[in-house]
Motif scaffolding. Sequence first.
Motif, mmCIF file in Angstrom:
data_model
loop_
_atom_site.group_PDB
_atom_site.id
_atom_site.type_symbol
_atom_site.label_atom_id
_atom_site.label_comp_id
_atom_site.label_asym_id
_atom_site.label_seq_id
_atom_site.Cartn_x
_atom_site.Cartn_y
_atom_site.Cartn_z
ATOM 1 N N ALA A 31 66.955 41.556 -12.076
ATOM 2 C CA ALA A 31 67.419 42.914 -11.776
ATOM 3 C C ALA A 31 68.912 42.930 -11.470
ATOM 4 O O ALA A 31 69.449 42.030 -10.824
ATOM 5 N N VAL A 32 69.569 43.988 -11.921
ATOM 6 C CA VAL A 32 70.972 44.240 -11.607
ATOM 7 C C VAL A 32 71.046 45.589 -10.914
ATOM 8 O O VAL A 32 70.554 46.593 -11.426
ATOM 9 N N LEU A 33 71.667 45.611 -9.729
ATOM 10 C CA LEU A 33 71.840 46.836 -8.951
ATOM 11 C C LEU A 33 73.321 47.173 -8.929
ATOM 12 O O LEU A 33 74.133 46.446 -8.354
ATOM 13 N N ALA A 34 73.685 48.273 -9.582
ATOM 14 C CA ALA A 34 75.077 48.727 -9.681
ATOM 15 C C ALA A 34 75.325 49.750 -8.582
ATOM 16 O O ALA A 34 74.742 50.828 -8.587
ATOM 17 N N LEU A 35 76.204 49.420 -7.636
ATOM 18 C CA LEU A 35 76.454 50.251 -6.463
ATOM 19 C C LEU A 35 77.797 50.962 -6.570
ATOM 20 O O LEU A 35 78.825 50.327 -6.856
ATOM 21 N N ASP A 36 77.780 52.274 -6.316
ATOM 22 C CA ASP A 36 79.018 53.045 -6.330
ATOM 23 C C ASP A 36 79.012 54.064 -5.207
ATOM 24 O O ASP A 36 77.960 54.403 -4.653
ATOM 25 N N GLY A 37 80.178 54.569 -4.888
ATOM 26 C CA GLY A 37 80.365 55.529 -3.811
ATOM 27 C C GLY A 37 81.740 55.314 -3.224
ATOM 28 O O GLY A 37 82.360 54.259 -3.409
ATOM 29 N N GLU A 38 82.228 56.305 -2.503
ATOM 30 C CA GLU A 38 83.576 56.211 -1.973
ATOM 31 C C GLU A 38 83.683 55.108 -0.926
ATOM 32 O O GLU A 38 82.677 54.569 -0.451
ATOM 33 N N LEU A 39 84.908 54.755 -0.569
ATOM 34 C CA LEU A 39 85.148 53.731 0.442
ATOM 35 C C LEU A 39 84.457 54.120 1.742
ATOM 36 O O LEU A 39 84.596 55.252 2.217
ATOM 37 N N GLY A 40 83.677 53.201 2.315
ATOM 38 C CA GLY A 40 82.958 53.478 3.537
ATOM 39 C C GLY A 40 81.603 54.126 3.337
ATOM 40 O O GLY A 40 80.963 54.538 4.309
ATOM 41 N N ALA A 41 81.150 54.219 2.091
ATOM 42 C CA ALA A 41 79.880 54.898 1.813
ATOM 43 C C ALA A 41 78.662 54.097 2.254
ATOM 44 O O ALA A 41 77.571 54.649 2.379
ATOM 45 N N GLY A 42 78.812 52.804 2.462
ATOM 46 C CA GLY A 42 77.678 51.987 2.900
ATOM 47 C C GLY A 42 77.194 50.983 1.879
ATOM 48 O O GLY A 42 76.076 50.464 1.998
ATOM 49 N N LYS A 43 78.012 50.663 0.888
ATOM 50 C CA LYS A 43 77.576 49.751 -0.173
ATOM 51 C C LYS A 43 77.271 48.359 0.373
ATOM 52 O O LYS A 43 76.233 47.771 0.063
ATOM 53 N N THR A 44 78.176 47.825 1.190
ATOM 54 C CA THR A 44 77.947 46.484 1.733
ATOM 55 C C THR A 44 76.796 46.494 2.722
ATOM 56 O O THR A 44 76.008 45.540 2.792
ATOM 57 N N THR A 45 76.647 47.570 3.492
ATOM 58 C CA THR A 45 75.505 47.702 4.398
ATOM 59 C C THR A 45 74.208 47.615 3.609
ATOM 60 O O THR A 45 73.257 46.930 4.003
ATOM 61 N N LEU A 46 74.139 48.307 2.478
ATOM 62 C CA LEU A 46 72.934 48.275 1.669
ATOM 63 C C LEU A 46 72.676 46.873 1.121
ATOM 64 O O LEU A 46 71.529 46.412 1.084
ATOM 65 N N VAL A 47 73.725 46.166 0.735
ATOM 66 C CA VAL A 47 73.534 44.800 0.222
ATOM 67 C C VAL A 47 73.046 43.875 1.332
ATOM 68 O O VAL A 47 72.259 42.959 1.079
ATOM 69 N N ARG A 48 73.486 44.122 2.572
ATOM 70 C CA ARG A 48 72.952 43.329 3.692
ATOM 71 C C ARG A 48 71.446 43.536 3.823
ATOM 72 O O ARG A 48 70.689 42.593 4.059
ATOM 73 N N GLY A 49 71.008 44.788 3.683
ATOM 74 C CA GLY A 49 69.576 45.054 3.711
ATOM 75 C C GLY A 49 68.867 44.403 2.539
ATOM 76 O O GLY A 49 67.773 43.850 2.688
#
Length: 202
Positions: A31-49
């Motif tokens: 699986a490949v999960l492509a994450l987008d959103g403005e700076l501070g949107a929570g992308k790294t937080t989601l990857v931690r989860g």
Amino acid sequence: MKPERAEFELPDAEATLALGEALGRLLPEGAVLALDGELGAGKTTLVRGLACGLGIPEEEVSSPTYTLMHQHRGRLELLHFDAWMASREGAFLAAGGREWLGGGGVAAIEWACNVSAFLPRPHLQLWLEPTPAGGRRARLTLIEAGPGAGARERELERRLRLVLSPGLSGGPAAAAPEAPGPGPAAGGPAASTPGGAGTQDA
């Protein structure tokens, strides 16, 4: 026909972590999960989860902004990319790094829109955006395999489509046939749930 898009209301950082963890439990090999959103949107937080769902300690995960890729060992290997520096990451993928995508683990790519030409199909696209209440809204979309896709790509598409099926608390499916483990617990991602904002990062 299984759904090709799902939306989640994430009132705080804990809900973002819960969505990521649910995905980590459900995503299949390749699986490949492509994450987008403005700076501070929570992308790294989601990857931690996501890492937690794959059996990787959350504290091991940080944004790989200044490196090409972070690798973490878990139920499946997590390959964490950051394409904020588009030209550098694009050059890496063009020079052979693309072979890491869709391989034996799960790949998560922050700022994926900057390297969209290199993303394999099928994959999941996740867009994070702020809400008026101070939380986040996540839109998870299946990008289907192309018309010339082989049996492997079609099977991966089928399994990714299962991830989008309805699940606990409005989160990803808890009952997909190939997907081990439960979905997020109560208090995780939910549909149209107001609440205060936690601290979200990139």
